[in-house]
Design an enzyme around this catalytic site. Structure first.
Site, PDB file in Angstrom:
ATOM      1  N   ASP A   1     -20.860  50.413 -11.116  1.00  0.00           N
ATOM      2  CA  ASP A   1     -20.148  51.071 -10.010  1.00  0.00           C
ATOM      3  C   ASP A   1     -20.817  52.421  -9.737  1.00  0.00           C
ATOM      4  O   ASP A   1     -21.607  52.564  -8.809  1.00  0.00           O
ATOM      5  CB  ASP A   1     -18.666  51.226 -10.367  1.00  0.00           C
ATOM      6  CG  ASP A   1     -17.876  52.035  -9.348  1.00  0.00           C
ATOM      7  OD1 ASP A   1     -18.399  52.279  -8.253  1.00  0.00           O
ATOM      8  OD2 ASP A   1     -16.741  52.452  -9.657  1.00  0.00           O
ATOM      9  N   ASP A  50     -12.313  50.255 -16.982  1.00  0.00           N
ATOM     10  CA  ASP A  50     -13.280  51.106 -16.291  1.00  0.00           C
ATOM     11  C   ASP A  50     -13.376  52.413 -17.068  1.00  0.00           C
ATOM     12  O   ASP A  50     -12.432  53.198 -17.102  1.00  0.00           O
ATOM     13  CB  ASP A  50     -12.833  51.381 -14.852  1.00  0.00           C
ATOM     14  CG  ASP A  50     -13.895  52.146 -14.058  1.00  0.00           C
ATOM     15  OD1 ASP A  50     -14.917  52.539 -14.654  1.00  0.00           O
ATOM     16  OD2 ASP A  50     -13.701  52.349 -12.840  1.00  0.00           O
ATOM     17  N   LYS A 108      -7.993  52.005 -16.282  1.00  0.00           N
ATOM     18  CA  LYS A 108      -8.820  53.207 -16.412  1.00  0.00           C
ATOM     19  C   LYS A 108      -8.690  53.726 -17.840  1.00  0.00           C
ATOM     20  O   LYS A 108      -7.570  53.926 -18.339  1.00  0.00           O
ATOM     21  CB  LYS A 108      -8.350  54.274 -15.416  1.00  0.00           C
ATOM     22  CG  LYS A 108      -8.651  53.916 -13.953  1.00  0.00           C
ATOM     23  CD  LYS A 108     -10.144  53.993 -13.650  1.00  0.00           C
ATOM     24  CE  LYS A 108     -10.413  53.994 -12.150  1.00  0.00           C
ATOM     25  NZ  LYS A 108     -11.861  54.061 -11.856  1.00  0.00           N
ATOM     26  N   GLN A 156     -12.183  51.802  -3.506  1.00  0.00           N
ATOM     27  CA  GLN A 156     -12.198  53.267  -3.431  1.00  0.00           C
ATOM     28  C   GLN A 156     -10.822  53.812  -3.035  1.00  0.00           C
ATOM     29  O   GLN A 156     -10.703  54.754  -2.280  1.00  0.00           O
ATOM     30  CB  GLN A 156     -13.252  53.730  -2.407  1.00  0.00           C
ATOM     31  CG  GLN A 156     -13.796  55.132  -2.663  1.00  0.00           C
ATOM     32  CD  GLN A 156     -14.750  55.167  -3.828  1.00  0.00           C
ATOM     33  OE1 GLN A 156     -15.830  54.613  -3.764  1.00  0.00           O
ATOM     34  NE2 GLN A 156     -14.339  55.806  -4.904  1.00  0.00           N
ATOM     35  N   LYS A 205     -18.683  48.754  -2.834  1.00  0.00           N
ATOM     36  CA  LYS A 205     -17.533  49.354  -2.154  1.00  0.00           C
ATOM     37  C   LYS A 205     -17.842  49.547  -0.672  1.00  0.00           C
ATOM     38  O   LYS A 205     -18.724  50.326  -0.321  1.00  0.00           O
ATOM     39  CB  LYS A 205     -17.167  50.684  -2.828  1.00  0.00           C
ATOM     40  CG  LYS A 205     -16.649  50.460  -4.247  1.00  0.00           C
ATOM     41  CD  LYS A 205     -16.217  51.719  -4.946  1.00  0.00           C
ATOM     42  CE  LYS A 205     -15.567  51.367  -6.289  1.00  0.00           C
ATOM     43  NZ  LYS A 205     -15.350  52.530  -7.148  1.00  0.00           N
ATOM     44  N   GLU A 240     -16.434  48.503 -16.975  1.00  0.00           N
ATOM     45  CA  GLU A 240     -17.167  49.137 -15.883  1.00  0.00           C
ATOM     46  C   GLU A 240     -17.728  50.472 -16.359  1.00  0.00           C
ATOM     47  O   GLU A 240     -17.018  51.271 -16.973  1.00  0.00           O
ATOM     48  CB  GLU A 240     -16.195  49.344 -14.701  1.00  0.00           C
ATOM     49  CG  GLU A 240     -16.863  49.719 -13.395  1.00  0.00           C
ATOM     50  CD  GLU A 240     -15.911  49.513 -12.214  1.00  0.00           C
ATOM     51  OE1 GLU A 240     -15.426  48.374 -12.026  1.00  0.00           O
ATOM     52  OE2 GLU A 240     -15.627  50.485 -11.498  1.00  0.00           O
TER      53      GLU A 240
HETATM   54 MG    MG Z   1     -15.341  52.518 -11.298  1.00  0.00          MG
END
Ligand code: MG
Length: 362
Positions: free
Chosen positions: A243, A192, A164, A295, A267, A218
């Site tokens: 996403d 992401d 992240k 998720q 997801k 992402e």
């Molecule tokens: Mg994402």
């Protein structure tokens, strides 16, 4: 023998502790798994279950809203034959949004439908790729904490990290360099961005990510920047994972027509099996790659995400290792990983332990 019909729909909020907080995007955090067990009971006593993962900052849902929307839908579901997929989907789609409530409802209905026939989801949904490469979501933290968590999950069998990023680009790149230096080519890394870049900064940022050895990124730009996203994708700097821009089948149709991405992240938590399968197939028909996201599901949601991950359209590592972030789980057995892989066929007998559920109910 008559076809069993839906007799009851329940939503049971539960809370599982995490090993530390998960932070992502500009200001989202998760410090416990406050999720909802969705239980569909048929008139012959058959029970199907699934996990809803409400995410207030992503979907605007809370555990209470999941309970409320399922209570709202229940009267229209009761009495419908479990085999009436069109009728059940019509009711599920009779409300907008509420993605994780409706996703879990869909999966619980699939589970009940399989069990009513004396089968399980492993009989009706397991695809050809029974072993799946897994990724772990490495949240934003101090560089030392991120490295320590990465070492822990690699030790536990993970070989792909979704890092992240987005609060401090320079610091993000330093963390990625540290991860690369620690693991070498043994561990695949990608980022992401959760929509945190801007159209003017994104090309250089993606080029730097590629330089740093990331395999894809992402959602680099805000979803509302549709033209800029299409233009960024056209430059081909780094494969882009969709996403946030593909919450629903309708979103996916828009993104396919504008050409904004290379890999679809489906997801199960928000799309269930019905829409999840349809989205994977639609993306593959347009030459796109596929992955399955979790998720931040606990064990039960991971089982369901893992089943979708075995489909032929899924080509990339899937986010099936969030269980490594849990302090406890509802399943009776742990989900384990080896050399980067999850053997999905080995999860056939994993079930929710009623005593653990009792203990963690809110
Ligand atoms: Mg994402």
């Amino acid at each position: 023998m008559s076809t069993p019909t839906v007799a009851r729909v329940e939503a049971l909020p539960f809370r599982l502790p995490l090993r530390g907080t998960l932070a992502w995007g500009a200001h989202s955090t998760l410090s416990a798994a406050e999720h909802v067990l969705v239980r569909v009971t048929l008139d012959d006593g058959t029970v199907g279950v699934a996990e809803a993962t409400p995410r207030p900052t992503i979907y605007g849902e809370t555990p209470d809203s999941v309970v409320a929307i399922l209570r709202w839908l229940e009267p229209a579901l009761v009495g419908l034959p479990i085999t009436d997929e069109a009728g059940l989907n019509r009711v599920r789609n009779s409300v907008a949004n509420n993605h994780t409530a409706r996703g879990a409802l869909d999966m619980a209905l699939w589970d009940a439908r399989a069990r009513a026939q004396g089968l399980t989801l492993w009989d009706t949904l397991l695809g050809p790729n029974t072993r799946v490469r897994v990724s772990f979501i490495l949240g934003i933290d101090t560089p030392a904490a991120m490295l320590a968590e990465a070492e822990r999950v690699v030790e536990a069998g993970v070989r792909c990290l979704k890092v992240k990023v987005g609060r401090d680009h320079t610091r993000d790149l330093a963390v990625i360099r540290d991860l690369r230096n620690t693991f070498g080519d043994e561990v695949q890394l990608y980022a992401d961005s959760n929509e945190t870049l801007t159209p003017d900064l994104a090309p250089a940022a993606l080029a730097a990510m590629r330089e740093a050895g990331l395999t894809y990124v992402e959602e680099p730009l805000p979803v509302r920047e549709l033209k800029s996203r299409a233009a960024l994708h056209a430059r081909g700097l780094l494969p882009i994972v969709a996403d946030d821009s593909c919450f629903t089948p309708a979103d996916l149709a828009r993104e396919l027509s504008f050409g904004t991405f290379d890999i679809l992240n489906v997801k199960t938590a928000r799309n269930g099996f019905t829409d999840g399968l349809a989205m994977l197939r639609a993306a593959a028909a347009h030459g796109k790659c596929g992955m399955v996201g979790s998720q931040a599901s606990t064990g039960l949601g991971t089982l369901h995400a893992a089943l979708l991950s075995t489909q032929v359209e899924v080509t990339e590592p899937c986010e099936l290792s969030f269980v490594l972030k849990l302090g406890d789980d509802l399943l009776d057995q742990p989900i384990t990983f080896r050399d980067g892989w999850l053997d999905v066929s080995s999860l056939r007998d994993h079930v929710v332990n009623p005593h653990k559920l009792e203990r963690h109910l809110v």
